[in-house]
Write a protein that holds these residues in place. Structure first.
Motif, PDB file in Angstrom:
ATOM      1  N   TYR A  80       0.678  -1.091  -0.088  1.00 19.23           N
ATOM      2  CA  TYR A  80       0.088   0.036   0.095  1.00 19.23           C
ATOM      3  C   TYR A  80       0.666   1.360   0.031  1.00 19.23           C
ATOM      4  O   TYR A  80       2.215   1.426   0.055  1.00 19.23           O
ATOM      5  CB  TYR A  80      -0.901   0.004   1.127  1.00 19.23           C
ATOM      6  CG  TYR A  80      -0.029   0.266   2.399  1.00 19.23           C
ATOM      7  CD1 TYR A  80      -0.221   1.587   3.156  1.00 19.23           C
ATOM      8  CD2 TYR A  80       0.545  -0.697   3.378  1.00 19.23           C
ATOM      9  CE1 TYR A  80       0.600   1.978   4.278  1.00 19.23           C
ATOM     10  CE2 TYR A  80       1.055  -0.505   4.236  1.00 19.23           C
ATOM     11  CZ  TYR A  80       1.296   0.865   4.994  1.00 19.23           C
ATOM     12  OH  TYR A  80       2.089   0.988   5.991  1.00 19.23           O
ATOM     13  N   HIS A  81       0.307   2.409  -0.374  1.00 18.63           N
ATOM     14  CA  HIS A  81       0.859   3.677   0.043  1.00 18.63           C
ATOM     15  C   HIS A  81      -0.084   4.834   0.249  1.00 18.63           C
ATOM     16  O   HIS A  81      -1.212   4.607   0.151  1.00 18.63           O
ATOM     17  CB  HIS A  81       1.642   4.208  -1.122  1.00 18.63           C
ATOM     18  CG  HIS A  81       1.320   4.763  -2.383  1.00 18.63           C
ATOM     19  ND1 HIS A  81       1.667   4.662  -3.516  1.00 18.63           N
ATOM     20  CD2 HIS A  81       0.478   5.598  -2.378  1.00 18.63           C
ATOM     21  CE1 HIS A  81       0.953   5.033  -4.627  1.00 18.63           C
ATOM     22  NE2 HIS A  81       0.164   5.930  -3.686  1.00 18.63           N
ATOM     23  N   GLU A  82       0.356   5.894   0.982  1.00 22.80           N
ATOM     24  CA  GLU A  82      -0.417   6.927   0.991  1.00 22.80           C
ATOM     25  C   GLU A  82       0.566   8.412   0.990  1.00 22.80           C
ATOM     26  O   GLU A  82       1.739   8.312   1.088  1.00 22.80           O
ATOM     27  CB  GLU A  82      -1.006   7.189   2.352  1.00 22.80           C
ATOM     28  CG  GLU A  82       0.229   7.328   3.443  1.00 22.80           C
ATOM     29  CD  GLU A  82      -0.422   7.258   5.101  1.00 22.80           C
ATOM     30  OE1 GLU A  82       0.028   7.979   5.787  1.00 22.80           O
ATOM     31  OE2 GLU A  82      -1.367   6.335   5.170  1.00 22.80           O
ATOM     32  N   VAL A  83       0.117   9.187   0.072  1.00 24.87           N
ATOM     33  CA  VAL A  83       0.976  10.505  -0.398  1.00 24.87           C
ATOM     34  C   VAL A  83       0.171  11.763   0.264  1.00 24.87           C
ATOM     35  O   VAL A  83      -1.137  11.617  -0.224  1.00 24.87           O
ATOM     36  CB  VAL A  83       1.220  10.318  -1.782  1.00 24.87           C
ATOM     37  CG1 VAL A  83       2.314  11.509  -2.108  1.00 24.87           C
ATOM     38  CG2 VAL A  83       1.951   8.913  -2.142  1.00 24.87           C
ATOM     39  N   SER A  84       0.809  12.558   0.775  1.00 24.69           N
ATOM     40  CA  SER A  84       0.118  13.858   0.867  1.00 24.69           C
ATOM     41  C   SER A  84       0.992  15.101   0.556  1.00 24.69           C
ATOM     42  O   SER A  84       2.134  14.947   0.348  1.00 24.69           O
ATOM     43  CB  SER A  84      -0.240  14.067   2.425  1.00 24.69           C
ATOM     44  OG  SER A  84       0.995  14.049   3.151  1.00 24.69           O
ATOM     45  N   VAL A  85       0.284  16.071   0.344  1.00 28.78           N
ATOM     46  CA  VAL A  85       1.001  17.441   0.540  1.00 28.78           C
ATOM     47  C   VAL A  85       0.394  18.217   1.361  1.00 28.78           C
ATOM     48  O   VAL A  85      -0.957  17.886   1.843  1.00 28.78           O
ATOM     49  CB  VAL A  85       0.943  18.175  -1.022  1.00 28.78           C
ATOM     50  CG1 VAL A  85       1.768  17.296  -1.862  1.00 28.78           C
ATOM     51  CG2 VAL A  85      -0.444  18.605  -1.456  1.00 28.78           C
ATOM     52  N   SER A  86       0.908  19.482   1.832  1.00 31.45           N
ATOM     53  CA  SER A  86       0.265  20.246   2.720  1.00 31.45           C
ATOM     54  C   SER A  86       0.923  21.456   2.924  1.00 31.45           C
ATOM     55  O   SER A  86       1.771  21.930   2.226  1.00 31.45           O
ATOM     56  CB  SER A  86       0.662  19.710   4.369  1.00 31.45           C
ATOM     57  OG  SER A  86       1.992  19.432   4.361  1.00 31.45           O
ATOM     58  N   ASP A  87      -0.038  22.530   3.199  1.00 34.10           N
ATOM     59  CA  ASP A  87       0.453  24.141   3.398  1.00 34.10           C
ATOM     60  C   ASP A  87       1.461  24.248   4.569  1.00 34.10           C
ATOM     61  O   ASP A  87       1.693  23.579   5.533  1.00 34.10           O
ATOM     62  CB  ASP A  87      -0.705  24.841   3.639  1.00 34.10           C
ATOM     63  CG  ASP A  87      -1.858  24.909   2.762  1.00 34.10           C
ATOM     64  OD1 ASP A  87      -1.502  24.485   1.563  1.00 34.10           O
ATOM     65  OD2 ASP A  87      -3.094  25.078   2.990  1.00 34.10           O
ATOM     66  N   ALA A  88       2.403  25.249   4.347  1.00 31.62           N
ATOM     67  CA  ALA A  88       3.532  25.358   5.116  1.00 31.62           C
ATOM     68  C   ALA A  88       3.010  25.708   6.512  1.00 31.62           C
ATOM     69  O   ALA A  88       3.522  25.268   7.623  1.00 31.62           O
ATOM     70  CB  ALA A  88       4.325  26.642   4.817  1.00 31.62           C
ATOM     71  N   ARG A  89       1.941  26.275   6.673  1.00 31.66           N
ATOM     72  CA  ARG A  89       1.214  26.607   7.742  1.00 31.66           C
ATOM     73  C   ARG A  89       0.749  25.352   8.606  1.00 31.66           C
ATOM     74  O   ARG A  89       0.631  25.562   9.919  1.00 31.66           O
ATOM     75  CB  ARG A  89       0.108  27.702   7.937  1.00 31.66           C
ATOM     76  CG  ARG A  89      -0.986  26.933   7.225  1.00 31.66           C
ATOM     77  CD  ARG A  89      -2.246  28.014   7.078  1.00 31.66           C
ATOM     78  NE  ARG A  89      -3.161  27.837   6.312  1.00 31.66           N
ATOM     79  CZ  ARG A  89      -3.585  28.021   5.115  1.00 31.66           C
ATOM     80  NH1 ARG A  89      -2.550  28.293   4.449  1.00 31.66           N
ATOM     81  NH2 ARG A  89      -4.717  27.223   4.483  1.00 31.66           N
ATOM     82  N   ASP A  90       0.639  24.151   7.904  1.00 33.01           N
ATOM     83  CA  ASP A  90       0.097  22.977   8.563  1.00 33.01           C
ATOM     84  C   ASP A  90       1.399  22.058   8.861  1.00 33.01           C
ATOM     85  O   ASP A  90       1.157  20.911   8.910  1.00 33.01           O
ATOM     86  CB  ASP A  90      -1.018  22.312   7.771  1.00 33.01           C
ATOM     87  CG  ASP A  90      -1.971  23.255   7.677  1.00 33.01           C
ATOM     88  OD1 ASP A  90      -2.418  23.838   8.655  1.00 33.01           O
ATOM     89  OD2 ASP A  90      -2.868  23.373   6.681  1.00 33.01           O
ATOM     90  N   GLN A  91       2.495  22.618   8.798  1.00 35.89           N
ATOM     91  CA  GLN A  91       3.736  21.611   8.898  1.00 35.89           C
ATOM     92  C   GLN A  91       4.446  22.354  10.164  1.00 35.89           C
ATOM     93  O   GLN A  91       4.565  23.488  10.369  1.00 35.89           O
ATOM     94  CB  GLN A  91       4.592  21.572   7.634  1.00 35.89           C
ATOM     95  CG  GLN A  91       3.978  21.056   6.355  1.00 35.89           C
ATOM     96  CD  GLN A  91       4.872  21.450   5.392  1.00 35.89           C
ATOM     97  OE1 GLN A  91       5.962  21.317   5.531  1.00 35.89           O
ATOM     98  NE2 GLN A  91       4.112  21.766   4.211  1.00 35.89           N
ATOM     99  N   LEU A  92       5.164  21.373  11.056  1.00 34.31           N
ATOM    100  CA  LEU A  92       5.903  21.859  12.178  1.00 34.31           C
ATOM    101  C   LEU A  92       7.065  20.396  12.288  1.00 34.31           C
ATOM    102  O   LEU A  92       6.447  19.511  12.409  1.00 34.31           O
ATOM    103  CB  LEU A  92       5.367  22.374  13.282  1.00 34.31           C
ATOM    104  CG  LEU A  92       6.330  22.912  14.524  1.00 34.31           C
ATOM    105  CD1 LEU A  92       7.080  24.135  13.822  1.00 34.31           C
ATOM    106  CD2 LEU A  92       5.611  23.348  15.653  1.00 34.31           C
ATOM    107  N   TYR A  93       8.273  20.832  12.294  1.00 37.10           N
ATOM    108  CA  TYR A  93       9.270  19.911  12.436  1.00 37.10           C
ATOM    109  C   TYR A  93      10.256  20.406  13.514  1.00 37.10           C
ATOM    110  O   TYR A  93      10.851  21.247  13.641  1.00 37.10           O
ATOM    111  CB  TYR A  93      10.195  19.749  11.145  1.00 37.10           C
ATOM    112  CG  TYR A  93       9.611  19.597  10.059  1.00 37.10           C
ATOM    113  CD1 TYR A  93       8.680  18.433   9.601  1.00 37.10           C
ATOM    114  CD2 TYR A  93       9.085  20.601   9.019  1.00 37.10           C
ATOM    115  CE1 TYR A  93       8.008  18.022   8.697  1.00 37.10           C
ATOM    116  CE2 TYR A  93       8.213  20.172   8.189  1.00 37.10           C
ATOM    117  CZ  TYR A  93       7.704  19.202   7.764  1.00 37.10           C
ATOM    118  OH  TYR A  93       6.826  18.693   6.694  1.00 37.10           O
ATOM    119  N   GLU A  94      10.107  19.538  14.789  1.00 38.46           N
ATOM    120  CA  GLU A  94      10.892  20.004  16.092  1.00 38.46           C
ATOM    121  C   GLU A  94      11.980  18.874  16.335  1.00 38.46           C
ATOM    122  O   GLU A  94      11.548  17.709  16.296  1.00 38.46           O
ATOM    123  CB  GLU A  94       9.794  20.198  17.158  1.00 38.46           C
ATOM    124  CG  GLU A  94       8.723  21.173  16.725  1.00 38.46           C
ATOM    125  CD  GLU A  94       7.668  21.009  17.946  1.00 38.46           C
ATOM    126  OE1 GLU A  94       7.790  22.109  18.868  1.00 38.46           O
ATOM    127  OE2 GLU A  94       6.552  20.488  17.644  1.00 38.46           O
TER     128      GLU A  94
END
Length: 357
Positions: free
Chosen positions: A319-333
């Motif tokens: 299987y797979h899943e692929v997404s894109v997202s807006d900058a405001r909806d991402q955070l990497y800590e």
């Protein structure tokens, strides 16, 4: 035969498809289905990083602590646990949680149990690294594909349903065309991956802001119930080629637009390996992910092998899943992670005003 795009997300198409309207796929495949109440999901990759057996017990305890926090009222609807060793020799345990809406995730991460633990100075002195990589795509910003119809993993587990046979698969470009957004939007990236606090070279606490339309792919393999023939097909035919491709993206991904690639093995709470695995990759754009998939020899071999055997699969689940997202909806800590962890490697440091001429 159904469209991969749910009826309530269909709109007048302004971008053409790669195949004619009468296209018939060569074998059946399915996608996850959710009704219009699903507006936006959250995918959170919560990691514990360590090096050396002397830190293993503490790392496993930290992982179990994250899992126990999921028991609270606003915990994720679905989660899984994985392990991988990166190319710097660090081991990484990841707890991957899926929420069906942003509000419940926001309440969960804001509870004192979660927020105080993350903010505590103790995280800086335990000899472990931690990371939280979180994206929240809207319903029109992700797609799924399954070679099976029951017990969907990943985001499929929170979608509550499965389609009938779908049309958009079996040709290059079909991944993009399963995105509802692809009807009207090329999903081009804009902005840059940048450090917004801390310094990856120094360590400690670092926060990274993503840019619009970073692509995130999870591509999975489940051979736990496979019988001898299918098990051999995966372990002897598919896995060696898959491993080559995953190693290339891990070690040289920056040359093709891949920010981060991890090929992970599922584990239980004690750290024992299970017969499931998946690749999790962050890409600068959907275009670059597609270009690699369509041209790199390792992926082409995987693709042709799958076409050859797909109709005969019984217990081997792919299987797979692929997404894109807006900058405001991402955070990497990140806390105390080495500087090539995840998005740290490619994030740009913003020049301080005092450094400008």
């Amino acid at each position: 035969m159904e469209s991969a795009i749910s009826d309530h997300l269909v709109c007048p198409r302004t971008l053409s498809r790669r195949v004619p309207d009468n296209y018939q796929p060569p074998f059946p495949m399915w996608v996850g289905r959710a009704d219009e109440t699903l507006q936006q999901v959250v995918m959170a990759y919560l990691g514990v990083q360590f090096r050396g057996d002397e830190h293993r017990t503490a790392a496993l305890a930290a992982m179990r602590g994250i899992v126990s926090s999921f028991d609270m009222e606003d915990g994720p609807r679905h989660h899984d646990l994985t392990h991988h060793e990166d190319n710097e020799g660090y081991e990484n345990l990841m707890v991957v949680g899926y929420w069906k809406d942003v509000a419940s995730y926001t309440r969960w991460i804001s509870t004192s149990v979660v927020a105080d633990w993350w903010a505590s100075d103790e995280r800086l002195s335990e000899g472990l690294g931690y990371f939280r990589e979180t994206v929240a795509p809207r319903a029109e910003q992700f797609e799924t594909l399954y070679a099976f119809q029951e017990d969907l993993p990943g985001i499929g587990a929170v979608m509550d349903g499965i389609s009938g046979d779908i049309n958009e698969h079996g040709y290059w470009g079909s991944m993009r065309e399963r995105f509802p957004l692809s009807q009207t939007d090329w999903m081009q990236p804009s902005g840059e991956l940048r450090v917004i606090s801390g310094d990856p070279a120094v360590g400690g606490r670092v926060m990274i802001q993503g840019h619009d339309n970073i692509a995130l792919i999870r591509s999975g393999q489940d051979w736990k119930d496979a019988e001898s023939e299918e098990r051999s097909l995966y372990l002897d035919d598919i896995l060696p080629t898959l491993q080559q491709g995953m190693d290339f993206l891990r070690d040289s991904g920056e040359t093709v637009g891949c920010y981060s690639n991890r090929f992970v093995r599922n584990i239980d709470l004690e750290g024992n390996f299970l017969d499931l695995s998946y690749n999790i990759g962050h890409w600068a754009s959907l275009d670059q992910l597609e270009r690699w998939a369509e041209s790199h020899p390792t992926h082409l071999r995987i693709f042709t092998t799958f076409f050859r055997v797909a109709e005969g699969l019984s217990k081997l689940r792919l299987y797979h899943e692929v997404s894109v997202s807006d900058a405001r909806d991402q955070l990497y800590e990140y806390i105390n992670c080495h500087p090539r962890t995840g998005m740290l490697r490619d994030a740009q440091t913003v020049a301080l005003a005092a450094d400008l001429p």
